[in-house]
Design a protein around this motif. Structure first.
Motif, PDB file in Angstrom:
ATOM      1  N   ASP A  91       0.823  -1.198   0.000  1.00 32.31           N
ATOM      2  CA  ASP A  91       0.000   0.000   0.000  1.00 32.31           C
ATOM      3  C   ASP A  91       0.869   1.265   0.000  1.00 32.31           C
ATOM      4  O   ASP A  91       1.737   1.433   0.853  1.00 32.31           O
ATOM      5  CB  ASP A  91      -0.885  -0.043   1.256  1.00 32.31           C
ATOM      6  N   THR A  92       0.630   2.179  -0.938  1.00 31.40           N
ATOM      7  CA  THR A  92       1.416   3.411  -1.016  1.00 31.40           C
ATOM      8  C   THR A  92       1.239   4.260   0.227  1.00 31.40           C
ATOM      9  O   THR A  92       2.160   4.947   0.670  1.00 31.40           O
ATOM     10  CB  THR A  92       0.989   4.261  -2.229  1.00 31.40           C
ATOM     11  N   PHE A  93       0.044   4.228   0.797  1.00 29.83           N
ATOM     12  CA  PHE A  93      -0.225   5.016   1.994  1.00 29.83           C
ATOM     13  C   PHE A  93       0.711   4.606   3.131  1.00 29.83           C
ATOM     14  O   PHE A  93       1.355   5.441   3.773  1.00 29.83           O
ATOM     15  CB  PHE A  93      -1.687   4.833   2.381  1.00 29.83           C
ATOM     16  N   GLU A  94       0.820   3.290   3.328  1.00 30.15           N
ATOM     17  CA  GLU A  94       1.716   2.799   4.378  1.00 30.15           C
ATOM     18  C   GLU A  94       3.155   3.202   4.078  1.00 30.15           C
ATOM     19  O   GLU A  94       3.893   3.655   4.947  1.00 30.15           O
ATOM     20  CB  GLU A  94       1.627   1.275   4.496  1.00 30.15           C
ATOM     21  N   LEU A  95       3.538   3.029   2.811  1.00 34.67           N
ATOM     22  CA  LEU A  95       4.897   3.363   2.410  1.00 34.67           C
ATOM     23  C   LEU A  95       5.166   4.850   2.639  1.00 34.67           C
ATOM     24  O   LEU A  95       6.237   5.240   3.118  1.00 34.67           O
ATOM     25  CB  LEU A  95       5.121   3.020   0.939  1.00 34.67           C
ATOM     26  N   ALA A  96       4.180   5.674   2.305  1.00 38.99           N
ATOM     27  CA  ALA A  96       4.353   7.120   2.481  1.00 38.99           C
ATOM     28  C   ALA A  96       4.555   7.451   3.945  1.00 38.99           C
ATOM     29  O   ALA A  96       5.367   8.306   4.316  1.00 38.99           O
ATOM     30  CB  ALA A  96       3.131   7.852   1.940  1.00 38.99           C
ATOM     31  N   VAL A 134       5.919  25.821  -1.642  1.00 39.74           N
ATOM     32  CA  VAL A 134       5.638  24.384  -1.591  1.00 39.74           C
ATOM     33  C   VAL A 134       6.479  23.774  -2.689  1.00 39.74           C
ATOM     34  O   VAL A 134       6.292  24.084  -3.867  1.00 39.74           O
ATOM     35  CB  VAL A 134       4.153  24.092  -1.826  1.00 39.74           C
ATOM     36  N   GLU A 135       7.425  22.961  -2.324  1.00 39.53           N
ATOM     37  CA  GLU A 135       8.373  22.456  -3.301  1.00 39.53           C
ATOM     38  C   GLU A 135       8.301  20.945  -3.415  1.00 39.53           C
ATOM     39  O   GLU A 135       8.043  20.246  -2.446  1.00 39.53           O
ATOM     40  CB  GLU A 135       9.792  22.878  -2.923  1.00 39.53           C
ATOM     41  N   GLY A 136       8.553  20.495  -4.604  1.00 39.23           N
ATOM     42  CA  GLY A 136       8.568  19.060  -4.810  1.00 39.23           C
ATOM     43  C   GLY A 136       8.479  18.780  -6.282  1.00 39.23           C
ATOM     44  O   GLY A 136       8.567  19.697  -7.089  1.00 39.23           O
ATOM     45  N   SER A 137       8.247  17.592  -6.702  1.00 33.15           N
ATOM     46  CA  SER A 137       8.289  16.481  -5.764  1.00 33.15           C
ATOM     47  C   SER A 137       9.707  15.927  -5.695  1.00 33.15           C
ATOM     48  O   SER A 137      10.416  15.914  -6.692  1.00 33.15           O
ATOM     49  CB  SER A 137       7.351  15.381  -6.247  1.00 33.15           C
ATOM     50  N   PHE A 138      10.064  15.521  -4.530  1.00 34.79           N
ATOM     51  CA  PHE A 138      11.338  14.858  -4.336  1.00 34.79           C
ATOM     52  C   PHE A 138      11.064  13.379  -4.140  1.00 34.79           C
ATOM     53  O   PHE A 138       9.959  13.003  -3.768  1.00 34.79           O
ATOM     54  CB  PHE A 138      12.062  15.429  -3.122  1.00 34.79           C
ATOM     55  N   LYS A 139      12.093  12.619  -4.364  1.00 35.33           N
ATOM     56  CA  LYS A 139      11.876  11.182  -4.301  1.00 35.33           C
ATOM     57  C   LYS A 139      12.617  10.597  -3.100  1.00 35.33           C
ATOM     58  O   LYS A 139      13.759  10.964  -2.834  1.00 35.33           O
ATOM     59  CB  LYS A 139      12.385  10.547  -5.585  1.00 35.33           C
ATOM     60  N   VAL A 140      11.967   9.707  -2.391  1.00 41.14           N
ATOM     61  CA  VAL A 140      12.659   8.938  -1.373  1.00 41.14           C
ATOM     62  C   VAL A 140      12.335   7.473  -1.623  1.00 41.14           C
ATOM     63  O   VAL A 140      11.224   7.146  -2.042  1.00 41.14           O
ATOM     64  CB  VAL A 140      12.254   9.400   0.055  1.00 41.14           C
ATOM     65  N   TRP A 141      13.305   6.627  -1.453  1.00 45.92           N
ATOM     66  CA  TRP A 141      13.102   5.219  -1.764  1.00 45.92           C
ATOM     67  C   TRP A 141      12.894   4.437  -0.476  1.00 45.92           C
ATOM     68  O   TRP A 141      13.678   4.527   0.447  1.00 45.92           O
ATOM     69  CB  TRP A 141      14.311   4.661  -2.504  1.00 45.92           C
TER      70      TRP A 141
END
Lengths: 390, 604
Positions: free
Chosen positions: A201-206, A262-269
């Protein structure tokens, strides 16, 4: 000593077992040789054993069960010679990801189990030194390497299997022991552990991602907002936002004439899954260099009535971790859609929850995805109309 | 000794200055004139134990006996709240409220020593905390700083037992006094101040008629640093906008919220924005009075304990003759002796001089007394055993009371750090030049080499004892005097080393500060003990010989602690685990709690 004995006996046992099989089967085959039909049938079988390399690709329903089924079919097809088992293991290793079993210890064990027991055990030191059955040994070493790459830790069962196959002096065993030394040590080294297996789930990952980034300040609080709670929002998605007390303070001290970005999007793995996140940033504060005499002890200040241990009073306020050279970071979020609308809802949620200052400051959206768009939010209505224009 | 009695205000040449250590010493030099050389010496006047005039003592004893009888009377003992007007009026009849108020107001005009003696008696009552807070904070502010009108209007009635005070200083989120959130703003017509904010844990809060509130009235900005200015107000209970929330506790404690509470301008105590001065002068005596309360409590514990042990001894098991009991009771008695010595030495010092700054000494008294009181209470629980399981057992009750002195207002731990800092502050001004040289060894190479030679005995933990303290004491105290001297020398060594190592950053090295504070406390109490015992022996007091023994006993124990603490400071943060504790704590806060996995966890 015990091990050595054990290995010798098992090897003898296996030899005996195999040879007895051999005899029975050869007898069986010999008895069938009289028939031509049967002879052709046998040829077919051998042919099948050689082409099973592509067998994995032909499976329709690719999952762990069918994978294990394939292994079982291979074992049962040619129980005697098990011809081409090294090739079979290589092709099985190659197809693991398609079946989604590359992180499953059971599957690796099933593959190792394909090898005959006892046959490859060296009986003297020269055999040991010259890598007895090198192709087979190398095959298992490659298998173990693939396990390591996928972060699968072997267990003691596997040790027993390898000892039964190669004896305790062989190279796969040494590799196994090295893995058992290092892998448990690396397993828990991550400062931000995530559950294994990781949720899809992306929500959990986020949530993991935002917790990970915001852990720079131990006082950060991660909150989940729903964009639908904001009136007029178009998206209906979740917003995982993080803010600490000191960020609230910094934001309240922000000059309302200056914009926040408001800046983005940045990526985190997160374990191979990329998560987009956004930051709420203000202009950097000027760095005030404090010039104090590190040798002067004649002016020690003491608070007169202290309820907590006193700390040294500095001429300037100590910079928090949020005040970086390139800006002051006020908050951090990831949203379900990463859309501008959801980010707007995020800002409005922040405003509602302890940052009234955000209602007054101009907010500039500098989003990297797609074309660069700038939204100036003097008031919510204006902002919305501008958004709609774009 | 260069310092002789040069103080112009002194009445008795014998009773003189403070100064238990070289740092403390340095402070005295600020006030003394004509002294330029030899700064690191022990002020031997402190070894002369202060005493009151004979007629004063007789007078005091005369008044104390009836008060003691009063406190023991049944109707007084049964009273469990200070809001009981009769109780207060009874006290007032014996002039036990407003001890230091002037005789014009019908007060006793006691000095600090006398009022501590009275508080010791009043502490026999279970409401001791309420009484002390009323007396030492509420009443004392008015006595010292209120104008005549306020005195007439409030103080007189308080002393008559009609009114009760509460001192509202603490707040829920308050790390230091400067961060007070309660705000006072002057109204447009400049006749009233409007108070807003919340004060928490106010003793006597619910029943008080007069609240003395410290509030923030102005913020002076200097560059980036903001310096808040505080003002003290008298707020009457029935003013509008005051809300109470009672906290469940055996002492009467309440949270008090002010919302738009008007206070007339004439109810400002002292001047506007000057409350910090008021607090500075009130707090030392308040800390000191904690000492008196602790003495009474510990006395109660040891007396009850002795009685209990005697009762439970029989011919088969002569409990009171066992080594186990003797070791413990002896320890408690020695500690109590040290507590008494420290309290009355400090009060004597305050009395002997005008405007004597005794912040350090009173803080020492508070820390030491609270700690030893707690130790004694734990020992009593230990010796009594299973019977203390009942909540109403006297030992359990004493233990709860002893706990309060740890926590109320300033905790012992942060006060310890303050003690160390106060000491370092004095030392810092005088040692500044030395420290500068020590911290820049390459610029002052010859000095460093010379110092390596001159300091060699200190480093070998064998300082030269040349202060000749024994000459100021009875000859039988020679051993104790030598030990005291050793401690003073070691403290000096530790101070210089800490300065050289950390510079002004020493303020943040709380773990070392704690150790330094323990040294300072031990040294001060040692000097109090030897001074008192020597005096008692010389003038032939009853049990004087045992006082000598107790003082010596205390010194032997204290010297061990000082030795250990200085050694720990000397070996530094790596060898003392300080660094390890820092690392571990960082992890704890990162995980917001205890982090290790359960011992049964398996990794594979």
């Amino acid at each position: 000593m015990f091990y050595r004995k054990l290995i010798r006996y098992t090897s003898i046992l296996y030899k005996y077992k195999n040879s007895s099989n051999y005899y029975t089967v050869t007898n069986f085959v010999r008895s069938l040789h009289s028939s031509l039909v049967n002879y052709e049938e046998k040829n077919d079988r051998e042919y099948g054993a050689l082409v099973h390399r592509n067998a994995f690709q032909e499976v329709d329903n690719k999952n762990k069960n069918t994978y294990l089924e394939m292994v079982k079919i291979f074992i049962n097809r040619d129980n005697v010679y098990r011809r081409g088992h090294v090739e079979f293991i290589y092709s099985a290793l190659k197809n693991m990801e398609e079946f989604g079993v590359q992180k499953d210890l059971e599957v690796y064990k099933a593959l190792i189990d394909v090898l005959p027991k006892g046959k490859f055990i060296p009986t003297n030191m020269f055999q040991v030194e010259f890598m007895h059955y090198p192709k087979q040994q190398q095959c298992i070493i490659d298998l173990l390497e693939q396990m390591e790459e996928n972060g699968v830790m072997p267990d003691y069962d596997m040790e027993d299997m390898l000892v039964n196959i190669f004896g305790n002096k062989a190279f796969p065993l040494r590799r196994y022991w090295r893995m058992m030394y290092w892998m448990p040590k690396f397993k828990n080294l991550s400062p931000w552990p995530v559950p294994d297996p990781i949720p899809k789930d992306t929500f959990e990952l986020a949530k993991y991602a935002i917790e990970r980034i915001s852990s720079a300040d131990v006082n950060s609080v991660v909150t989940v907002y729903q964009s639908a709670d904001i009136k007029d929002s178009i998206d209906d998605t979740w917003i995982v936002s993080a803010q600490s007390n000191s960020q609230v303070r910094l934001l309240s001290e922000h000059n309302v004439d200056e914009p926040v970005y408001v800046e983005g999007s940045f990526k985190v793995w997160i374990k191979g899954h990329p998560i987009n996140y956004f930051i709420l940033r203000g202009e950097p504060k000027p760095i005030v260099d404090e010039d104090i005499d590190q040798d002067d002890v004649s002016h020690i200040e003491i608070p007169l009535f202290n309820l907590k241990p006193p700390v040294r009073k500095h001429l300037k306020i100590i910079r928090s971790v949020h005040e970086q050279e390139d800006g002051v970071i006020y908050s951090l979020c990831a949203t379900g859609t990463s859309s501008k609308d959801s980010l707007l809802s995020w800002v409005r949620h922040l405003e509602k929850h302890g940052n009234p200052n955000l209602g007054k400051v101009p907010i500039v959206f500098t989003l990297r995805s797609g074309t660069k768009e700038v939204v100036n939010a003097e008031s919510e209505e204006e902002e919305r109309s501008q958004l709609e224009e774009k | 000794m260069l310092i002789k009695n040069t103080y112009s205000t002194s009445t008795q040449p014998a009773i003189k200055n403070t100064g238990e250590s070289d740092e403390q010493q340095l402070k005295d030099f600020e006030t003394l004139t004509n002294i330029t050389k030899k700064i690191r010496v022990f002020d031997t006047d402190i070894l002369t134990y202060p005493q009151l005039e004979k007629e004063d003592v007789d007078n005091l004893e005369q008044h104390i006996t009836p008060l003691e009888n009063l406190v023991k009377q049944k109707h007084m003992v049964d009273c469990d709240t200070l809001s009981d007007k009769n109780f207060r009026q009874n006290l007032s009849d014996y002039k036990a409220i407003g001890l230091q108020a002037s005789q014009f107001l019908d007060g006793r005009e006691c000095n600090v020593t006398e009022s501590n003696r009275f508080l010791e008696i009043l502490s026999q009552h279970k409401l001791r905390d309420n009484i002390i807070h009323n007396e030492q904070l509420g009443v004392q502010v008015l006595v010292k700083f209120a104008n005549d009108q306020q005195k007439k209007k409030y103080l007189h009635r308080i002393m008559k037992g009609e009114l009760l005070t509460a001192f509202c200083l603490t707040e829920a989120v308050l790390s230091k006094i400067n961060s007070i959130q309660t705000k006072g703003t002057l109204s447009d017509d400049k006749k009233t101040w409007i108070l807003n904010g919340e004060k928490s844990c106010i003793i006597n809060g619910i029943s008080a008629d007069v609240l003395i509130v410290v509030a923030l009235t102005e913020i002076v900005s200097k560059d980036i640093i903001k310096e808040p200015k505080l003002t003290a107000f008298i707020v009457e209970k029935d003013s509008p906008g005051i809300y109470y929330k009672k906290i469940d506790s055996s002492v009467e404690v309440a949270d008090i919220t002010f919302s738009d509470t008007p206070v007339p301008v004439e109810n400002i105590i002292g001047e506007v924005n000057k409350a910090e001065g008021i607090i500075t002068s009130i707090v030392p005596e308040f800390r000191l009075s904690t000492g008196s309360a602790c003495i009474t409590l510990t006395k109660k514990i040891i007396n009850n304990l002795a009685k209990n042990i005697l009762q439970s001894s029989n011919d088969i098991n002569v409990l009171f003759k066992t080594d186990a009991i003797r070791g413990k009771i002896g320890e408690v008695a020695t500690d109590l002796y040290a507590m008494e010595s420290a309290v009355y030495l400090t009060s004597g010092l305050i009395d002997s001089y005008e405007n004597q700054d005794c912040a350090l000494e009173s803080a020492i008294v508070k820390v030491f007394c609270a700690e030893k009181c707690m130790d004694s209470s734990l020992i009593s629980l230990d010796l009594l055993g299973a019977q203390t399981i009942s909540d109403s057992h006297w030992a359990v009750e004493s233990h709860k009371e002893a706990l309060r002195y740890w926590t109320l207002y300033e905790t012992n731990d942060s006060l310890k750090i303050i003690v160390a800092l106060l000491g370092l502050q004095y030392a810092g001004t005088k040692l500044n030049e030395t420290v500068k040289k020590l911290r820049n060894p390459l610029f002052y190479a010859t000095y460093i080499l010379k110092r390596m030679w001159s300091n060699r005995r200190n480093i070998a933990d064998n300082p030269k004892l040349d202060l000749e303290l024994a000459e100021y004491l009875h000859p039988s105290m020679y051993m104790a005097a030598q030990q005291l001297e050793y401690c003073v020398k070691r403290l000096q060594f530790a101070t210089e080393m800490l300065f050289a190592r950390c510079g002004p950053n020493i303020v943040n090295q709380h773990m070392d500060l704690r150790r330094l504070a323990e040294c300072i406390i031990d040294i001060y109490v040692m000097s109090a003990c030897v001074g008192r015992a020597s005096r008692a022996y010389c003038i032939g007091l009853q049990h004087g010989d045992y006082e000598m023994l107790m003082a010596t006993t205390f010194c032997i124990k204290a010297v061990e602690r000082v030795k250990d603490n200085v050694h720990k400071i000397y070996v530094g943060e790596v060898n003392t685990n300080d660094v390890n504790y820092r690392t571990i704590t960082k992890r704890v806060f990162k995980h917001k709690g205890y982090f290790p996995k359960h011992p049964l966890t398996r990794n594979f």
